[in-house]
Design an enzyme around this catalytic site. Structure first.
Site, mmCIF file in Angstrom:
data_model
loop_
_atom_site.group_PDB
_atom_site.id
_atom_site.type_symbol
_atom_site.label_atom_id
_atom_site.label_comp_id
_atom_site.label_asym_id
_atom_site.label_seq_id
_atom_site.Cartn_x
_atom_site.Cartn_y
_atom_site.Cartn_z
ATOM 1 N N LYS A 18 0.848 -1.525 -0.060
ATOM 2 C CA LYS A 18 -0.068 0.169 -0.206
ATOM 3 C C LYS A 18 0.813 1.330 0.192
ATOM 4 O O LYS A 18 2.099 1.252 0.248
ATOM 5 C CB LYS A 18 -0.966 -0.054 1.100
ATOM 6 C CG LYS A 18 -0.344 -0.057 2.441
ATOM 7 C CD LYS A 18 0.061 1.567 3.076
ATOM 8 C CE LYS A 18 0.948 1.368 4.425
ATOM 9 N NZ LYS A 18 1.655 2.352 4.745
ATOM 10 N N ASP A 145 -1.875 -1.457 10.499
ATOM 11 C CA ASP A 145 -2.009 -1.710 8.972
ATOM 12 C C ASP A 145 -2.381 -2.932 8.515
ATOM 13 O O ASP A 145 -2.884 -3.127 7.344
ATOM 14 C CB ASP A 145 -0.669 -1.569 8.303
ATOM 15 C CG ASP A 145 -0.143 0.131 8.322
ATOM 16 O OD1 ASP A 145 -0.923 0.872 8.643
ATOM 17 O OD2 ASP A 145 0.972 0.161 8.240
HETATM 18 P P1 ATP Z 1 6.223 -0.302 9.326
HETATM 19 O O1 ATP Z 1 4.729 -1.120 9.895
HETATM 20 O O2 ATP Z 1 7.302 -0.215 10.704
HETATM 21 O O3 ATP Z 1 5.733 1.178 9.056
HETATM 22 P P2 ATP Z 1 6.724 -0.979 7.165
HETATM 23 O O4 ATP Z 1 5.798 -0.948 6.182
HETATM 24 O O5 ATP Z 1 7.962 0.222 6.780
HETATM 25 O O6 ATP Z 1 6.657 -1.155 8.584
HETATM 26 P P3 ATP Z 1 7.820 -3.680 6.954
HETATM 27 O O7 ATP Z 1 8.330 -4.332 5.467
HETATM 28 O O8 ATP Z 1 6.534 -4.058 7.272
HETATM 29 O O9 ATP Z 1 8.043 -2.398 6.602
HETATM 30 O O10 ATP Z 1 8.879 -4.022 7.788
HETATM 31 C C1 ATP Z 1 9.163 -3.463 9.035
HETATM 32 C C2 ATP Z 1 10.158 -4.348 9.794
HETATM 33 O O11 ATP Z 1 9.315 -5.488 10.312
HETATM 34 C C3 ATP Z 1 11.036 -4.905 8.899
HETATM 35 O O12 ATP Z 1 12.473 -4.142 9.444
HETATM 36 C C4 ATP Z 1 11.337 -6.266 9.781
HETATM 37 O O13 ATP Z 1 12.172 -6.308 10.564
HETATM 38 C C5 ATP Z 1 10.061 -6.497 10.384
HETATM 39 N N1 ATP Z 1 9.156 -7.844 9.895
HETATM 40 C C6 ATP Z 1 8.576 -8.308 10.546
HETATM 41 N N2 ATP Z 1 7.673 -9.398 9.628
HETATM 42 C C7 ATP Z 1 8.148 -9.029 8.516
HETATM 43 C C8 ATP Z 1 7.652 -9.426 7.248
HETATM 44 N N3 ATP Z 1 6.715 -10.658 7.093
HETATM 45 N N4 ATP Z 1 8.139 -8.918 6.157
HETATM 46 C C9 ATP Z 1 8.853 -7.845 6.136
HETATM 47 N N5 ATP Z 1 9.298 -7.220 7.509
HETATM 48 C C10 ATP Z 1 8.809 -7.925 8.536
#
Ligand code: ATP
Length: 318
Positions: A18, A145
């Site tokens: 998203k 989210d």
């Molecule tokens: P946030 O919810 O912190 O804004 P984001 O959208 O920026 O997250 P994500 O790709 O969800 O980014 O990853 C955030 C952190 O969550 C990563 O650094 C990782 O360590 C952890 N994480 C846990 N599970 C997952 C997953 N299934 N895929 C990616 N990252 C994950």
């Protein structure tokens, strides 16, 4: 005499990333969270989550950025499976395989998407038949989210972002996402946002009419004018070099630029895919960001892609 029945042994689910077209952040609440009014918009970068019956619980991650994704209980997909198993008294042994195409830690909710996909997959694998409302409740327990990932398309998120109402949207928007390897922690960005707002009255968040009207009519120029992220000043304060990246992209023809979610990814809204490719080529020649991903709006939400069945034969008394 024998009778047969089918048992599900593997479920594959695809789930999109998203972008927040608008992210309005209210004052810090007593519980430390912030009320949000945000317009989520799904884009066509899809993670795939396969969940298979197994003798032991396991989780593997492959694909884009897999080397920095944890494969233990801190992975949101792991937590999703465990939450569902303990909530419904299921044994919970399964093998989860995640194939990532959503950039990791890029403000595009890849982890949340994987958690939502795991809920949908485990519900089917374990034959629970949970209602949509129940899946949404479990999703909200896992993170703000996660419920949007169950809905997809374009939707308004309120509360912590977990209360989701789909909104009418038309048109296809083309994006270039510029990624940096150095991360920004979401709690640190919210804390910086609070610090920057100290001494200012912060209104309750509400979605802008301009953005909702533009997505309703598919007006990309209207979206470009209205797109907005209250976390952007905080992300720029913590990572000032993003500003040069945004300014350069705007000079090179982006309709607008915005920090995506809590960053550090920068989202450039483009008039066409051709323009997005051209901007990527210009930016890739420099060193303002580490990686680039093209994406466009997708009407597809989370989707069950494949189900593998095993035929079980039973001998019945004559
Ligand atoms: P946030 O919810 O912190 O804004 P984001 O959208 O920026 O997250 P994500 O790709 O969800 O980014 O990853 C955030 C952190 O969550 C990563 O650094 C990782 O360590 C952890 N994480 C846990 N599970 C997952 C997953 N299934 N895929 C990616 N990252 C994950």
């Amino acid at each position: 005499m024998t009778a047969s029945s089918a048992q599900i042994t593997r479920v594959s689910v695809r789930v999109p990333a998203k972008v927040n077209l608008e992210l309005c952040v209210g004052p810090r609440r007593a519980d430390g969270f912030h009320d949000l009014a945000t317009t989520f918009h799904a884009v066509d970068l899809f993670d795939q989550v396969d969940v298979t019956s197994a003798d032991e619980f396991s989780l593997t991650v492959t694909g884009l950025g897999a080397d920095v994704v944890p494969c233990d209980e801190s992975n949101l997909a792991w937590r999703a499976a465990q939450l569902m198993a303990t909530s419904y008294g299921v044994d919970g042994r399964c093998a989860i395989a995640i194939r990532k195409a959503v950039p990791v830690a890029g403000g595009m909710a890849g982890g949340s998407a994987d958690a939502a996909a795991t809920l949908v997959a485990c519900d089917a694998l374990w034959g629970l038949g949970l209602s949509r409302a129940t899946l949404e409740e479990l999703a909200a327990q896992l993170g703000s989210d996660v419920p949007f990932a169950l809905t997809g398309g374009t939707a308004l998120g309120t509360g912590r972002g977990e209360k989701i109402v789909p909104v009418l949207a038309t048109g296809t928007y083309h994006w270039l996402f510029a990624l940096t390897h150095e991360g920004l922690s979401t709690p640190a960005v919210y804390a910086e946002c609070d610090r920057l707002r100290e001494g200012h009255r912060v209104p309750e968040p509400s979605p802008s009419d301009g953005l909702l009207a533009s997505v309703r009519s598919g007006d990309v120029h209207g979206v470009a004018v209205a797109m907005h992220n209250d976390l952007e000043p905080a992300a720029l304060s913590l990572m000032p070099r993003l500003r040069a990246l945004m300014e350069f992209g705007l000079e090179m023809g982006a309709l607008n630029a915005m920090v995506s979610g809590s960053g550090p990814t920068v989202a450039f809204l483009m008039a066409s895919r051709k323009d997005a490719v051209a901007l990527r080529n210009v930016l890739a020649a420099g060193d303002l960001a580490d990686d680039y991903v093209l994406a466009a709006s997708t009407p597809h939400g989370i989707r069950l892609d494949d189900v593998q069945l095993r035929c079980v034969l039973r001998r019945e008394p004559l």
